[in-house]
Design a protein around this motif. Structure first.
Motif, PDB file in Angstrom:
ATOM      1  N   ALA A   1       6.847  -5.574  26.147  1.00 46.90           N
ATOM      2  CA  ALA A   1       5.860  -5.485  25.072  1.00 46.90           C
ATOM      3  C   ALA A   1       5.306  -6.886  24.832  1.00 46.90           C
ATOM      4  O   ALA A   1       5.916  -7.880  25.244  1.00 46.90           O
TER       5      ALA A   1
ATOM      6  N   LEU B 194       5.365  -8.372  22.067  1.00 48.44           N
ATOM      7  CA  LEU B 194       6.366  -9.015  21.220  1.00 48.44           C
ATOM      8  C   LEU B 194       7.609  -8.143  21.139  1.00 48.44           C
ATOM      9  O   LEU B 194       7.517  -6.913  21.068  1.00 48.44           O
ATOM     10  N   GLN B 195       8.774  -8.785  21.168  1.00 47.84           N
ATOM     11  CA  GLN B 195      10.054  -8.130  20.917  1.00 47.84           C
ATOM     12  C   GLN B 195      10.830  -9.012  19.952  1.00 47.84           C
ATOM     13  O   GLN B 195      10.600 -10.224  19.884  1.00 47.84           O
ATOM     14  N   SER B 196      11.759  -8.412  19.220  1.00 48.80           N
ATOM     15  CA  SER B 196      12.593  -9.198  18.311  1.00 48.80           C
ATOM     16  C   SER B 196      13.921  -8.485  18.137  1.00 48.80           C
ATOM     17  O   SER B 196      13.972  -7.372  17.609  1.00 48.80           O
TER      18      SER B 196
ATOM     19  N   TYR C 243      10.096 -14.147  17.440  1.00 49.13           N
ATOM     20  CA  TYR C 243       9.855 -13.084  18.406  1.00 49.13           C
ATOM     21  C   TYR C 243       9.998 -13.646  19.823  1.00 49.13           C
ATOM     22  O   TYR C 243       9.956 -14.869  20.038  1.00 49.13           O
TER      23      TYR C 243
ATOM     24  N   TRP D 200      10.606   1.291  18.654  1.00 49.63           N
ATOM     25  CA  TRP D 200      10.178  -0.100  18.617  1.00 49.63           C
ATOM     26  C   TRP D 200      11.267  -0.975  19.207  1.00 49.63           C
ATOM     27  O   TRP D 200      12.434  -0.584  19.307  1.00 49.63           O
TER      28      TRP D 200
ATOM     29  N   SER E 160       7.187  -3.736  14.014  1.00 50.81           N
ATOM     30  CA  SER E 160       5.917  -4.298  14.470  1.00 50.81           C
ATOM     31  C   SER E 160       5.881  -4.512  15.975  1.00 50.81           C
ATOM     32  O   SER E 160       4.914  -5.092  16.490  1.00 50.81           O
ATOM     33  N   CYS E 161       6.915  -4.053  16.702  1.00 53.38           N
ATOM     34  CA  CYS E 161       7.021  -4.309  18.137  1.00 53.38           C
ATOM     35  C   CYS E 161       7.182  -3.008  18.921  1.00 53.38           C
ATOM     36  O   CYS E 161       8.277  -2.708  19.435  1.00 53.38           O
TER      37      CYS E 161
END
Length: 291
Positions: free
Chosen positions: A11, A13-15, A159, A192, A197-198
């Motif tokens: 993706a 962004l990932q976290s 992130y 996600w 948000s990811c």
């Protein structure tokens, strides 16, 4: 015989948080077992807690024992998101005056002298923001913030940008792994990568393969890289972290074994894993997947 379900996690962004709190959310350098098991639980539509009619049921009873491994095909880059919350100006709503007599008193002079349809244009300085020290008001009996004025809260979130990981879940029952794979491509809930948000991009489930995590990781090619990432030179030897059933030499503890995901916050236990570079078979065929 062991089988491994391969999952592609990619993706913008990932976290994958480990110790984060509201004002500071960290991310691990790779997906955590807790995060991936939570992803699978959401895809399967599992409840967060045992239903009232069956309090002894463990929603993670079949997922948590899966052996977990992750290969960092493209580790990505850490990025920091800095922002502030609250302390601005915002029009008062009717409920702000009804539920908090302190604000009603502060705004009374403006409200009483206004004429016409002016409600929605009254403001109080420095009250907009996240409430702190919530408690029952002794006068109104409603839950209000102990601090009428709300100072800005500085927050930061970390992130991983443009990362691609190959995750493996190992189990002896290939049918169970295939059910998880189908759920990942036809999820019952939104998915996600560590944070709402990811959302993941492209294909997730990459099939069930015979063998152990180490064997399968060495047998399959690197996942496609991001378009703007420089190509690797030399033999492909990405880092991989593989779960160990016991504390063998070279294995270290990590606190991300999922115990439960209740509404008040997840619960974790310790597990063991080893980290090493994996030498990928140079004859491994390239992937034909949806990026």
């Amino acid at each position: 015989m062991n089988h491994v379900l391969l999952i592609r996690l990619a993706a913008p962004l990932q976290s994958w948080g480990v110790t984060g709190r509201f004002w500071q959310r960290d991310t691990h350098s790779r997906p955590t077992k807790s995060g991936v098991i939570g992803l699978c639980a959401a895809a399967l539509g599992l409840p967060r807690e045992a239903p009232p009619e069956d309090p002894g049921h463990d929603p993670l009873g079949e997922l948590a024992p899966l052996f977990f491994g992750v290969r960092a095909d493209h580790p990505g880059k850490p990025v920091r998101d800095y922002h502030t919350v609250g302390a601005g100006r915002y029009p008062l709503r009717p409920r702000d005056l009804v539920t908090d007599h302190r604000r009603a008193a502060a705004a009374a002079s403006r409200v009483d002298t206004s004429t016409g349809e002016t409600f929605g244009h009254h403001e109080l300085d420095d009250w907009y923001g996240a409430p702190k020290r919530i408690a029952s008001d002794p006068v109104a009996g409603t839950l209000v913030s102990a601090e009428v004025r709300r100072n800005a809260m500085v927050t930061e979130r970390w992130y991983l940008a443009d990362a691609t990981f190959l995750v493996g879940l190992q189990h002896s029952d290939a049918g169970w792994l295939n059910r998880i794979a189908h759920a990942l491509e036809h999820p019952k809930r939104l998915l996600w990568l560590g944070r709402k948000s990811c959302p993941p991009s492209g294909q997730l489930a990459l099939g069930v393969h015979p063998g152990t995590l180490a064997e399968v990781f060495a047998r399959v090619a690197l996942l496609p890289r991001a378009a703007d990432e420089a190509p690797r030179t030399g033999a492909a030897r990405p880092w991989a972290w593989i779960e160990s059933a016991r504390p063998v030499p070279g294995a270290g503890p990590i606190m991300d074994q999922p115990v439960g995901f209740p509404a008040m916050g997840p619960k974790h236990a310790a597990r063991w894993e080893t980290g090493a570079r994996i030498t990928i078979d140079p004859s491994a065929p390239d992937w034909d997947i949806i990026p």
